[in-house]
Design an enzyme around this catalytic site. Structure first.
Site, short mmCIF file in Angstrom:
data_model
loop_
_atom_site.label_atom_id
_atom_site.label_comp_id
_atom_site.label_asym_id
_atom_site.label_seq_id
_atom_site.Cartn_x
_atom_site.Cartn_y
_atom_site.Cartn_z
N HIS A 247 0.85 -1.20 0.00
CA HIS A 247 0.00 0.00 0.00
C HIS A 247 0.88 1.25 0.00
O HIS A 247 1.70 1.44 0.89
CB HIS A 247 -0.92 0.02 1.22
CG HIS A 247 -2.10 -0.90 1.08
ND1 HIS A 247 -3.28 -0.72 1.77
CD2 HIS A 247 -2.28 -1.99 0.32
CE1 HIS A 247 -4.14 -1.66 1.42
NE2 HIS A 247 -3.56 -2.46 0.55
N TYR B 58 -9.37 5.52 7.31
CA TYR B 58 -9.51 5.88 8.73
C TYR B 58 -10.52 7.02 8.82
O TYR B 58 -10.32 8.08 8.22
CB TYR B 58 -8.17 6.37 9.29
CG TYR B 58 -7.09 5.31 9.43
CD1 TYR B 58 -6.93 4.61 10.62
CD2 TYR B 58 -6.21 5.05 8.38
CE1 TYR B 58 -5.93 3.66 10.76
CE2 TYR B 58 -5.19 4.09 8.52
CZ TYR B 58 -5.06 3.41 9.72
OH TYR B 58 -4.06 2.48 9.86
N PRO C 265 -4.37 0.49 18.83
CA PRO C 265 -4.15 -0.06 17.49
C PRO C 265 -4.16 0.96 16.34
O PRO C 265 -3.74 0.62 15.24
CB PRO C 265 -5.31 -1.06 17.33
CG PRO C 265 -6.36 -0.58 18.27
CD PRO C 265 -5.64 0.04 19.42
N LYS D 126 0.93 -0.15 15.05
CA LYS D 126 2.34 -0.20 15.41
C LYS D 126 2.72 -1.42 16.27
O LYS D 126 3.91 -1.72 16.43
CB LYS D 126 2.75 1.07 16.16
CG LYS D 126 2.77 2.31 15.30
CD LYS D 126 3.94 2.26 14.33
CE LYS D 126 3.85 3.27 13.23
NZ LYS D 126 4.19 2.77 11.92
N TYR E 162 3.93 6.71 10.01
CA TYR E 162 3.09 5.57 9.60
C TYR E 162 3.94 4.49 8.93
O TYR E 162 3.75 3.29 9.21
CB TYR E 162 1.99 6.06 8.65
CG TYR E 162 0.89 5.03 8.45
CD1 TYR E 162 -0.23 5.00 9.28
CD2 TYR E 162 0.96 4.10 7.42
CE1 TYR E 162 -1.23 4.06 9.10
CE2 TYR E 162 -0.04 3.15 7.24
CZ TYR E 162 -1.14 3.14 8.08
OH TYR E 162 -2.13 2.20 7.91
C1 PHB Z 1 -6.13 -4.10 10.81
O1 PHB Z 1 -6.19 -4.41 9.62
O2 PHB Z 1 -6.48 -4.86 11.70
C2 PHB Z 1 -5.62 -2.75 11.17
C3 PHB Z 1 -5.11 -1.95 10.18
C4 PHB Z 1 -4.65 -0.68 10.48
C5 PHB Z 1 -4.71 -0.22 11.77
C6 PHB Z 1 -5.19 -1.04 12.78
C7 PHB Z 1 -5.66 -2.31 12.48
O3 PHB Z 1 -4.27 1.03 12.05
#
Ligand code: PHB
Ligand code: APR
Length: 401
Positions: free
Chosen positions: A75, A204, A296, A300, A388
């Protein structure tokens, strides 16, 4: 009663313990893993799935990345959704070509387990009452119970990779350790479903009803989350209720194209920031969730576990290969500097994206201003992007990379 002798006794067969074991094996360092649960239980835990490039590099070095490269999704960006519109953060453009790889932690764990089994390395599953002894001297040991007998593992070092609730951190005398903790006033309700992702990148979302995240595990498997109250229960959420709530939090175009289906897994996770200092106590080293937890947002957790393991594996290689304790002496300090930066980023991203139950209104307004700033300022977006994709390593670990 059996006595087993190894160079490094590893407590916990999560990603941290398994990756450490694999790297040490590659360096010719003997190790044994003792795990409280069964292998199936470990594989049943659904966790995040975004790997920094340095994590992928380490899995390459460990020789466990064939499937990751075949099936992982690269990505180059992700989207922030607020005010009814999506805004792309172009990771590659903002970081000089860096990206992340979407590949589930469960799959990383499976690949590591298979490699360990193929190499014939010892893992004791379903070990009860694991206890650590004498790590303040030169002859540390662990004991555990299995099949009605007590077993002892004598080692040069113990690696405590047994997660937040493990025995390792708990066995450190209270006066020798300091912990820092923050619990957030909400949780994440997550579902896994065999549906095509609503978008080819992660979204997000900051919304008046709360945070939402559209993630994925593959082109046919999705992982979606909605912020929920801390005391919420999975039983309160039918699949239909979940999809409705997710749709409400997305922008109209995304909501419209969302494909729904039955959930394969549904769970609620609390959000916590936690750090234990230091990470070394004589001949015991903590790594991964045993030493720190991040909320989460930003994914990280696994990446931090991998960077601890990288420092620890390199330090132990230096110890055995060059008879130098320099790496192990610096382990805690070097890890913690990067950990606190990831803790800061995860706390900041969490604070930016969630609805805070006690907000009089000002927090949401400040969040909105910061989101506007982020998507309108290359400087602000660059700060977010470089965190990130993962901050660089320092010291010996950087030199080896
Ligand atoms: C996930 O795919 O579980 C996931 C992806 C990005 C995040 C947190 C969890 O920031
Ligand atoms: N004895 C032996 N094993 C134990 C004990 C114990 N007393 N307590 C816990 N364990 C095992 C757990 O069953 C688990 O398999 O230690 C393992 C720890 O694994 P994880 O919790 O996955 O932690 P870690 O390997 O550090 O991985 C970090 O997991 O939680 C996510 O966000 C985190 O992605 C990150 C990753």
């Amino acid at each position: 009663m059996t006595i087993h002798r190894t160079q490094v006794a590893i407590v916990g067969a999560g990603p941290a313990g398994l990756l450490l074991g694999q790297l040490l094996h590659r360096y010719g360092i003997d190790n044994l893993i003792v795990e409280r649960q069964g292998a199936d239980y470990v594989l049943g835990r659904i966790r995040a799935g975004v790997l920094e490039q340095t994590t992928v590099d380490l899995l390459d070095e460990a020789g466990v990345s064939r499937r990751l490269h075949a099936e992982g999704l690269v990505h180059d960006g992700y989207e922030l959704c607020f005010g009814g519109a999506r805004h792309r953060i172009d990771l590659a453009a903002l970081t000089g070509g860096k990206h992340v790889t979407v590949y589930g932690q469960t799959e990383v764990t499976r690949d590591l387990m298979e490699a360990r089994a193929a190499a014939g390395l010892p893992t004791v599953y379903e070990a009860k009452n694991v206890a650590l002894h004498d790590f303040d001297g030169t002859a540390p040991r662990i004991t555990y119970e299995r099949d009605g007998a007590t077993h002892t593992v004598e080692a040069d070092f113990i690696a405590g990779c047994d997660g937040y609730h493990g025995a390792s951190r708990a066995s450190v005398p209270e006066g020798a350790i300091r912990t820092y903790e923050k619990i957030y006033p909400f949780g994440w309700l997550g579902i896994l479903a065999d549906t095509p992702p609503v978008s080819h990148e992660l979204i997000y979302t900051n919304h008046d009803r709360g945070f939402a995240l559209c993630s994925m595990r593959s082109p046919t498997r999705t992982r979606y989350y909605v912020q929920c109250p801390l005391d919420d229960k999975v039983e309160n959420w039918s699949d239909a209720a979940f999809w409705d709530e997710l749709r409400r939090r997305l922008d109209p175009a995304t909501a419209e194209s969302l494909v729904t289906g039955p959930s394969i897994e549904k769970s609620i996770a609390p959000l916590r920031s936690f750090v234990a200092e230091p990470m070394r106590f004589g001949r015991l080293f903590l790594a991964g969730d045993a030493a720190h937890i991040v909320p989460p947002t930003g994914a990280k957790g696994l990446n931090l576990a991998a960077s601890d393991v990288r420092h620890l594996a390199y330090a132990l290689r230096e110890f055995y290969g060059e008879r130098s304790a320099a790496g192990i002496d610096r382990y805690s300090e070097v890890c913690l500097r990067r950990i606190w930066k990831a803790e800061r980023f995860s706390w900041w991203f969490t604070s930016l994206m969630h609805k805070f139950p006690d907000d009089s209104g000002i927090t949401a307004k400040l969040q909105r201003a910061e989101l506007d700033y982020l998507v309108g300022s290359r400087a602000a977006a660059t700060t977010m992007a470089e965190n990130y994709v993962g901050l660089p390593f320092e010291g010996a670990a950087a030199a080896v990379a």
